[in-house]
Design a protein around this motif. Sequence first.
Motif, PDB file in Angstrom:
ATOM      1  N   PHE A  76      -5.159 -25.996   5.920  1.00 33.43           N
ATOM      2  CA  PHE A  76      -4.623 -25.563   7.209  1.00 33.43           C
ATOM      3  C   PHE A  76      -3.905 -24.218   7.125  1.00 33.43           C
ATOM      4  CE2 PHE A  76      -5.228 -30.108   7.569  1.00 33.43           C
ATOM      5  CZ  PHE A  76      -5.827 -30.227   8.823  1.00 33.43           C
ATOM      6  N   ALA A  77      -4.123 -23.479   6.034  1.00 37.50           N
ATOM      7  CA  ALA A  77      -3.622 -22.103   5.947  1.00 37.50           C
ATOM      8  C   ALA A  77      -4.554 -21.222   6.774  1.00 37.50           C
ATOM      9  CB  ALA A  77      -3.570 -21.646   4.500  1.00 37.50           C
ATOM     10  N   ASP A  78      -4.166 -20.962   7.991  1.00 39.62           N
ATOM     11  CA  ASP A  78      -5.055 -20.326   8.965  1.00 39.62           C
ATOM     12  C   ASP A  78      -5.140 -18.817   8.801  1.00 39.62           C
ATOM     13  OD1 ASP A  78      -6.645 -20.391  11.493  1.00 39.62           O
ATOM     14  OD2 ASP A  78      -4.910 -19.298  12.287  1.00 39.62           O
ATOM     15  N   ASP A  79      -4.056 -18.196   8.420  1.00 38.95           N
ATOM     16  CA  ASP A  79      -4.005 -16.729   8.332  1.00 38.95           C
ATOM     17  C   ASP A  79      -3.090 -16.357   7.172  1.00 38.95           C
ATOM     18  OD1 ASP A  79      -4.026 -14.029   8.712  1.00 38.95           O
ATOM     19  OD2 ASP A  79      -3.436 -14.068  10.809  1.00 38.95           O
ATOM     20  N   VAL A  80      -3.643 -15.697   6.165  1.00 43.58           N
ATOM     21  CA  VAL A  80      -2.892 -15.363   4.950  1.00 43.58           C
ATOM     22  C   VAL A  80      -2.920 -13.857   4.730  1.00 43.58           C
ATOM     23  CG1 VAL A  80      -2.726 -15.704   2.458  1.00 43.58           C
ATOM     24  CG2 VAL A  80      -3.488 -17.589   3.923  1.00 43.58           C
ATOM     25  N   SER A  81      -1.766 -13.274   4.477  1.00 50.40           N
ATOM     26  CA  SER A  81      -1.674 -11.838   4.180  1.00 50.40           C
ATOM     27  C   SER A  81      -1.123 -11.670   2.771  1.00 50.40           C
ATOM     28  CB  SER A  81      -0.764 -11.125   5.188  1.00 50.40           C
ATOM     29  OG  SER A  81      -1.309 -11.173   6.491  1.00 50.40           O
ATOM     30  N   VAL A  82      -2.019 -11.376   1.827  1.00 51.05           N
ATOM     31  CA  VAL A  82      -1.555 -11.132   0.461  1.00 51.05           C
ATOM     32  C   VAL A  82      -0.856  -9.778   0.428  1.00 51.05           C
ATOM     33  CG1 VAL A  82      -3.307 -12.569  -0.618  1.00 51.05           C
ATOM     34  CG2 VAL A  82      -3.808 -10.173  -0.168  1.00 51.05           C
ATOM     35  N   PRO A  83       0.123  -9.621  -0.445  1.00 56.52           N
ATOM     36  CA  PRO A  83       0.925  -8.396  -0.430  1.00 56.52           C
ATOM     37  C   PRO A  83       0.156  -7.167  -0.890  1.00 56.52           C
ATOM     38  CG  PRO A  83       1.554  -9.790  -2.271  1.00 56.52           C
ATOM     39  CD  PRO A  83       0.619 -10.595  -1.434  1.00 56.52           C
ATOM     40  N   GLY A  84       0.543  -6.044  -0.330  1.00 56.99           N
ATOM     41  CA  GLY A  84       0.037  -4.760  -0.796  1.00 56.99           C
ATOM     42  C   GLY A  84       0.999  -4.173  -1.821  1.00 56.99           C
ATOM     43  N   ARG A  85       0.747  -2.931  -2.169  1.00 58.82           N
ATOM     44  CA  ARG A  85       1.584  -2.288  -3.185  1.00 58.82           C
ATOM     45  C   ARG A  85       1.708  -0.810  -2.835  1.00 58.82           C
ATOM     46  NH1 ARG A  85       2.659  -4.365  -8.191  1.00 58.82           N
ATOM     47  NH2 ARG A  85       0.870  -5.776  -8.144  1.00 58.82           N
ATOM     48  N   ARG A  86       2.882  -0.265  -3.055  1.00 58.11           N
ATOM     49  CA  ARG A  86       3.120   1.140  -2.730  1.00 58.11           C
ATOM     50  C   ARG A  86       4.027   1.766  -3.782  1.00 58.11           C
ATOM     51  NH1 ARG A  86       7.138   3.737   0.320  1.00 58.11           N
ATOM     52  NH2 ARG A  86       8.039   1.705   0.833  1.00 58.11           N
TER      53      ARG A  86
ATOM     54  N   CYS B 249       2.127 -16.333   5.495  1.00 61.75           N
ATOM     55  CA  CYS B 249       1.079 -17.329   5.672  1.00 61.75           C
ATOM     56  C   CYS B 249       1.339 -18.080   6.974  1.00 61.75           C
ATOM     57  CB  CYS B 249       1.064 -18.291   4.489  1.00 61.75           C
ATOM     58  SG  CYS B 249      -0.407 -19.313   4.395  1.00 61.75           S
ATOM     59  N   SER B 250       0.294 -18.257   7.772  1.00 70.66           N
ATOM     60  CA  SER B 250       0.384 -18.984   9.025  1.00 70.66           C
ATOM     61  C   SER B 250      -0.399 -20.284   8.894  1.00 70.66           C
ATOM     62  CB  SER B 250      -0.165 -18.138  10.177  1.00 70.66           C
ATOM     63  OG  SER B 250      -0.127 -18.859  11.394  1.00 70.66           O
ATOM     64  N   PHE B 251       0.261 -21.409   9.164  1.00 67.58           N
ATOM     65  CA  PHE B 251      -0.362 -22.715   9.025  1.00 67.58           C
ATOM     66  C   PHE B 251      -0.609 -23.336  10.397  1.00 67.58           C
ATOM     67  CE2 PHE B 251       2.177 -22.074   5.201  1.00 67.58           C
ATOM     68  CZ  PHE B 251       1.275 -22.372   4.203  1.00 67.58           C
ATOM     69  N   ILE B 252      -1.753 -24.001  10.535  1.00 68.55           N
ATOM     70  CA  ILE B 252      -1.978 -24.868  11.693  1.00 68.55           C
ATOM     71  C   ILE B 252      -1.210 -26.153  11.439  1.00 68.55           C
ATOM     72  CG2 ILE B 252      -3.686 -26.163  13.008  1.00 68.55           C
ATOM     73  CD1 ILE B 252      -5.747 -24.037  12.238  1.00 68.55           C
ATOM     74  N   VAL B 253      -0.313 -26.486  12.324  1.00 71.71           N
ATOM     75  CA  VAL B 253       0.560 -27.644  12.126  1.00 71.71           C
ATOM     76  C   VAL B 253      -0.189 -28.923  12.502  1.00 71.71           C
ATOM     77  CG1 VAL B 253       2.728 -28.732  12.791  1.00 71.71           C
ATOM     78  CG2 VAL B 253       2.596 -26.251  12.565  1.00 71.71           C
ATOM     79  N   THR B 254      -0.153 -29.900  11.619  1.00 73.86           N
ATOM     80  CA  THR B 254      -0.793 -31.187  11.880  1.00 73.86           C
ATOM     81  C   THR B 254       0.179 -32.129  12.593  1.00 73.86           C
ATOM     82  OG1 THR B 254      -0.173 -31.875   9.647  1.00 73.86           O
ATOM     83  CG2 THR B 254      -2.386 -30.980   9.943  1.00 73.86           C
ATOM     84  N   LYS B 255      -0.338 -33.248  13.093  1.00 73.61           N
ATOM     85  CA  LYS B 255       0.482 -34.159  13.889  1.00 73.61           C
ATOM     86  C   LYS B 255       1.641 -34.755  13.108  1.00 73.61           C
ATOM     87  CE  LYS B 255      -3.139 -35.566  17.147  1.00 73.61           C
ATOM     88  NZ  LYS B 255      -3.941 -36.709  17.670  1.00 73.61           N
TER      89      LYS B 255
END
Length: 243
Positions: free
Chosen positions: A57-67, A93-99
Motif C-alpha cells: 500500500f505504498a502508493d507514492d514513494v520519493s527516494v532522496p536526491g543528492r546535492r 512515502c504516501s500510503f493508502i490507508v486500510t480499514k
Amino acid sequence: MSRGGFNQFMDLVASGAKEPSRSNLYEVRVPIPAVVWVNNPELRARQSELAQAIDYFADDVSVPGRRVTTSSVKDIGVQRKYASGQAVSEFTCSFIVTKDMIHRQLFDLWMNYTAADQENRVTFYDEYITNIIVCKWELAAPVKSEGFYGDRLYSTRLNRASAVWQMYGAFPIDISGHQFSNAQVDLVKLDVTFAYERHRFDTIANDLLPWKADVDDKIISPFSEISDILGVNIEQSEVVGFS
C-alpha cells in the motif's frame, strides 16, 4: 537527436540493454524499530502483516536526491565556486490507508514513543531509528522459476530487483492528517516524511544478468543460490503457480 539516431534509439530499447525503467515497480521495507518492538506486543505479533501493508500500500514513494553544496571565492578575475559539503532531501512515502488503520497505528505510535507529547523528553536515538530499503524491480528479467506443483511442472518468468536505496538511521518526523468528506468518494492516504543520517544507492546483479535480450535464461529452484542474490523468494507458493 542526431541524424539516424532514432533508429539507434529503437535498437537500444529493443535489445533490452537500455529499456526505460518503469515507475510502478518497487518494494518498500520499513523494519519495526526497537522502541515499537519492545513497547507494543500487538504490532510485534503482526510484523508479517505489517510488512505486507507497508509494501503493497505504498502508493507514492520519493527516494532522496543528492546535492553538493558550494561556497564562492574570488581572488583575481572571475568568482569561482568550490565544493563545501553535501545536502540531501527528505525521504517521503504516501500510503493508502486500510480499514484496520495499521499504517496510522504504526507511525502514530512510533512518533509518540520517539518524542511523547506528555513529557519533555525523548527516547534514546538508537531505539527509534531503523534502516529503510526501497528496492526497484523491472519486468521480464532473464530469470525463470521452474518447479513442480503437484505432478505438474511450472515454468514462470520472473521480474527481478535492479537497484536499491537504503536510508540509514531513519525515523518519521511528520505524518499528515486525514480529511473526510461527504462529497465524491476517495481513498484515504497517509503521507509520512522521514529524517535519516545518510543514504546509499547501488545496482543489483547487472554484471550477473545484464539487461539484454540475447542473454540466456537463468533457471532457479529452491536449491539454487542465485535466488538469494537476485532478491527472489521462490519458496512462496504464489511464485510457482503464477501465470
